[in-house]
Design a protein around this motif. Structure first.
Motif, PDB file in Angstrom:
ATOM      1  N   UNK A  58       0.832  -1.206   0.000  1.00 40.49           N
ATOM      2  CA  UNK A  58       0.000   0.000   0.000  1.00 40.49           C
ATOM      3  C   UNK A  58       0.864   1.253   0.000  1.00 40.49           C
ATOM      4  N   UNK A  59       1.980   1.199   0.711  1.00 40.02           N
ATOM      5  CA  UNK A  59       2.879   2.353   0.757  1.00 40.02           C
ATOM      6  C   UNK A  59       3.558   2.568  -0.588  1.00 40.02           C
ATOM      7  N   UNK A  60       3.927   1.488  -1.256  1.00 34.98           N
ATOM      8  CA  UNK A  60       4.532   1.605  -2.583  1.00 34.98           C
ATOM      9  C   UNK A  60       3.565   2.284  -3.557  1.00 34.98           C
ATOM     10  N   UNK A  61       2.309   1.872  -3.507  1.00 37.50           N
ATOM     11  CA  UNK A  61       1.298   2.477  -4.391  1.00 37.50           C
ATOM     12  C   UNK A  61       1.138   3.954  -4.059  1.00 37.50           C
ATOM     13  N   UNK A  62       1.109   4.281  -2.761  1.00 42.86           N
ATOM     14  CA  UNK A  62       0.965   5.677  -2.344  1.00 42.86           C
ATOM     15  C   UNK A  62       2.164   6.515  -2.762  1.00 42.86           C
ATOM     16  N   UNK A  63       3.321   5.868  -2.889  1.00 44.17           N
ATOM     17  CA  UNK A  63       4.531   6.578  -3.275  1.00 44.17           C
ATOM     18  C   UNK A  63       4.747   6.643  -4.772  1.00 44.17           C
ATOM     19  N   UNK A  64       3.759   6.222  -5.546  1.00 41.11           N
ATOM     20  CA  UNK A  64       3.854   6.365  -6.993  1.00 41.11           C
ATOM     21  C   UNK A  64       4.501   5.206  -7.717  1.00 41.11           C
ATOM     22  N   UNK A  65       4.722   4.074  -7.039  1.00 38.18           N
ATOM     23  CA  UNK A  65       5.289   2.906  -7.711  1.00 38.18           C
ATOM     24  C   UNK A  65       4.255   2.279  -8.647  1.00 38.18           C
ATOM     25  N   UNK A  66       4.755   1.651  -9.697  1.00 36.46           N
ATOM     26  CA  UNK A  66       3.906   0.973 -10.674  1.00 36.46           C
ATOM     27  C   UNK A  66       4.043  -0.534 -10.502  1.00 36.46           C
ATOM     28  N   UNK A  67       2.926  -1.207 -10.316  1.00 35.33           N
ATOM     29  CA  UNK A  67       2.967  -2.672 -10.188  1.00 35.33           C
ATOM     30  C   UNK A  67       3.104  -3.287 -11.573  1.00 35.33           C
ATOM     31  N   UNK A  68       4.136  -4.087 -11.767  1.00 41.14           N
ATOM     32  CA  UNK A  68       4.418  -4.652 -13.085  1.00 41.14           C
ATOM     33  C   UNK A  68       4.790  -6.122 -12.960  1.00 41.14           C
ATOM     34  N   UNK A  69       4.779  -6.807 -14.091  1.00 39.09           N
ATOM     35  CA  UNK A  69       5.103  -8.233 -14.093  1.00 39.09           C
ATOM     36  C   UNK A  69       6.587  -8.464 -13.852  1.00 39.09           C
ATOM     37  N   UNK A  70       7.410  -7.557 -14.373  1.00 40.76           N
ATOM     38  CA  UNK A  70       8.863  -7.659 -14.217  1.00 40.76           C
ATOM     39  C   UNK A  70       9.397  -6.282 -13.817  1.00 40.76           C
TER      40      UNK A  70
END
Length: 222
Positions: A58-70
């Motif tokens: 949740x913190x990664x998403x809040x910090x602007x990270x993009x969830x990706x396959x690789x």
């Protein structure tokens, strides 16, 4: 560019070694993510210690990270079973956290090109991927502040509704950096990040003042 700037700003907060920073008059005028926000977001992950995987994601998403396959670029992250890959702007390579339950059993760097493991490390720091963070517990305050600033600036209601909807539904979205003055209650400058007793050397001060003045006039015109 944002990743490099975040890395440099964090180094000014945490580094215990003397550093030399070279910048421009235009950059000195640039408003930055508040120092307190960057410092508070930084997450220390230590091997063989307990973490909360769901909270970390949740913190990664809040910090602007993009969830990706690789994971290949700064700001990417990936979750596969008991493995979390994160490319923090602080490092040249992404890190791989292997979980045992809720414990970070091992932490190691890996190559984004080959995905092969590199060095094991005892700890790693996760920084925001963008210069805007939208953590859930701050979301209502952020939206309220944004609405108030938008009203002061007399922004169109449809524009305000659209942006608020995107913030609530998408979180950190592409281009949100342009809204930072409306999202934070204040913005910092590079001077706020400089350590105490910093020695500042200005080369050709008159030319620097002229360049800074020209940049200000251009920005005002735009």
């Amino acid at each position: 560019t944002a990743a490099r700037r975040i890395r440099a700003l964090y180094a000014m907060i945490e580094s215990r070694r003397a550093q030399i920073l070279v910048t421009t008059a235009t950059a000195l005028r640039q408003r930055l993510i508040p120092k307190s926000v960057l410092a508070d977001f930084a997450e220390l992950i230590i091997a063989e210690e307990e973490i909360e995987p769901d909270r970390l994601v949740a913190k990664l998403v809040a910090g602007g990270y993009t969830r990706s396959a690789v994971v290949e670029e700064p700001g990417d992250f990936c979750v596969r079973g008991g493995i979390i890959d994160i490319f923090s702007p602080l490092y040249d390579n992404p890190i791989r956290i292997e979980l045992f339950g809720d414990f970070a059993e091992t932490i190691r760097f890996f190559s984004p090109a080959s995905q092969r493991s590199l060095d094991h490390v005892h700890e790693a720091v996760i920084l925001p991927a963008r210069e805007v963070t939208l953590e859930k517990d701050q979301l209502d305050a952020i939206v309220g502040r944004f609405r108030a600033r938008a009203m002061e600036l007399d922004l169109p209601r449809t524009t305000v509704r659209d942006i608020v909807h995107r913030i609530k539904e998408q979180g950190v979205f592409p281009g949100i950096e342009s809204l930072t003055p409306l999202i934070y209650d204040h913005m910092d400058t590079l001077f706020d990040y400089l350590p105490d007793r910093t020695v500042i050397i200005a080369e050709n001060p008159a030319e620097l003042a002229q360049a800074a003045g020209a940049a200000f006039v251009a920005r005002s015109t735009i």
